[in-house]
Design an enzyme around this catalytic site. Structure first.
Site, PDB file in Angstrom:
ATOM      1  CB  CYS A 120      -0.864   0.080   1.267  1.00  0.00           C
ATOM      2  SG  CYS A 120      -2.164  -1.126   1.371  1.00  0.00           S
TER       3      CYS A 120
ATOM      4  NE  ARG B 270       4.286   1.578   4.450  1.00  0.00           N
ATOM      5  CZ  ARG B 270       3.459   0.560   4.262  1.00  0.00           C
ATOM      6  NH1 ARG B 270       2.806   0.451   3.148  1.00  0.00           N
ATOM      7  NH2 ARG B 270       3.287  -0.364   5.171  1.00  0.00           N
TER       8      ARG B 270
END
Length: 419
Positions: free
Chosen positions: A118, A123
């Site tokens: 996702c 990240r």
């Protein structure tokens, strides 16, 4: 042909639901099993798309995978080969990066594509890389692939700038075969980390301190197969607890470790939700006149970022103002724009959302922009007037095991259609 989920809202739910094994533990336990020299049996596997993708990666590595029952896998790495992981299966889920730590630990070399998953804003996996380098590995990134090599991994002290779950688990797996002692400071404390450490210790590793901010790993020479049962999924449990608070007459959520949900349960109590917490279950009764509240997401044991999205939906039904601040993923507010389409009164600014309630929600076409946004849309669909159509549901299937069946058994009107 795209598959969508349709929900006819306005039906009161009633009954019991049993929570599946933890997704965030499963996606690390399966790669951890490859560190063994013999078969590892894992029970409590959730039926989610991520598991199928991980099993595909196991097959690429010539590992035998035997599915004994729906929730029961035997992973046998006896004839395993350390091949390059450049297949599309790697890019389908973020957790494929756990093979980095496992293969580096076992073979001293790994080459794999950049993992997917996702999009929740940046990240980076730089903490994982720093950890591998501290243990003595050389890391190169070329043509979209990581090439990580070490002649010998040596235990060392590693301080994580951010207490990342992924980095904590990945370093732990790389360190089990390293010479000497590895210390991870500012380690993440999530229950899923304890579960992975428990599996590694059953295999013969020497991991201490999981669940605290300092984890020590004393390297060993061999790891053997074992039997392991996964902890229940606290995020799935939390999602069903929020669903119960939103639209159940009376619901009992079984196979729960309530201590893992302390932050959520205390917020729901603040909002006026009627509940009874047992040893391994939570029972929720219909409550009128819920009150607005404020939530700030924090690393465990704080309020889980994965639960702020479903909870936002409940806040639209509470009286007064509610506020959500996400300190973990400040960009995790796409669900708010979808909720606004349904009539919610929400304002989003930098890393936070203000919700004014109660507002009636109306069924419409919405998108599951990510896994937990998908969960939020399901909660919204259950309480909305009319039919809600959710697209991009592959996100939901990545993390919720048999969601439609569980909700149907509770009295929800939910079905899938191809369009």
């Amino acid at each position: 042909m795209e598959e969508v989920i349709k929900i006819e809202g306005g039906h009161l739910l009633e009954g019991e639901v049993t929570i599946s094994g933890a997704k965030n533990a499963t996606v690390a336990l399966i790669p951890a099993a490859v560190l063994a020299s013999g078969p590892v049996t894992i029970v409590g596997i959730p039926q989610i798309a991520d598991v199928n993708n991980l099993c595909e990666i196991l097959h690429i590595l010539n590992i035998e995978v035997i599915k004994v029952a729906d929730d029961h896998l035997i992973i046998d790495p006896t004839n395993m080969k350390n091949v390059d992981l450049v297949d599309e299966a790697v890019t389908k889920l973020r957790a494929s990066y756990y093979f980095m730590g496992a293969l580096l630990g076992k073979y001293g070399h790994v080459r794999m594509k950049m993992p997917g998953g996702c999009y929740l804003g940046p990240r980076p996996i730089d903490l994982h890389i720093k950890g591998f380098e501290a243990l003595g590995a050389t890391v190169k990134f070329e043509k979209g692939c990581y090439d990580i090599t070490a002649t010998e991994l040596k235990g060392t002290k590693i301080f994580l700038d951010i207490s990342s779950v992924g980095a904590t688990i990945n370093i732990m797996m790389a360190a089990v075969y390293a010479k000497g002692r590895t210390t991870i400071e500012n380690a993440a404390k999530e229950p899923e980390i304890i579960d992975v450490a428990t599996l590694l210790n059953k295999m013969g590793a020497k991991v201490r301190g999981a669940g605290t901010n300092v984890i020590t790993i004393d390297g060993v020479d061999t790891l053997s197969g074992c039997f392991h049962e996964i902890i229940p999924d606290r995020i799935e449990a939390g999602t069903f607890i929020v669903i119960a608070a939103a639209c159940a007459k009376k619901m009992r959520i079984n196979n729960v470790i309530p201590q893992h949900l302390d932050a959520l349960l205390s917020k729901l109590e603040e909002m006026g939700v009627k509940m009874h917490v047992g040893i391994d279950y939570v029972e929720i009764e219909h409550s009128d006149n819920l009150k607005g509240t404020d939530v700030t997401t924090k690393p465990y044991p704080g309020f889980a970022t994965d639960l702020q999205q479903p909870l936002t939906v409940l806040m639209t039904q509470a009286h007064g103002e509610s506020k959500v601040e996400d300190t973990i993923y400040p960009e995790r507010f796409k669900h708010c724009y979808e909720l606004a389409k349904m009539g919610a009164n929400i304002e989003v600014r930098n890393g936070e959302a203000d919700i004014e309630g109660p507002t009636p929600l109306g069924g419409t076409d919405v998108t599951a922009t990510d896994l937990r946004c998908g969960a939020a849309m399901v909660v919204a669909g259950l309480i909305a007037d009319g039919v809600t159509t959710i697209s991009d549901i592959y996100h939901i299937d990545r993390g919720y095991s048999e969601l439609d069946t569980k909700l149907t058994n509770l009295g929800a009107k939910i079905w899938r259609e191809s369009k």
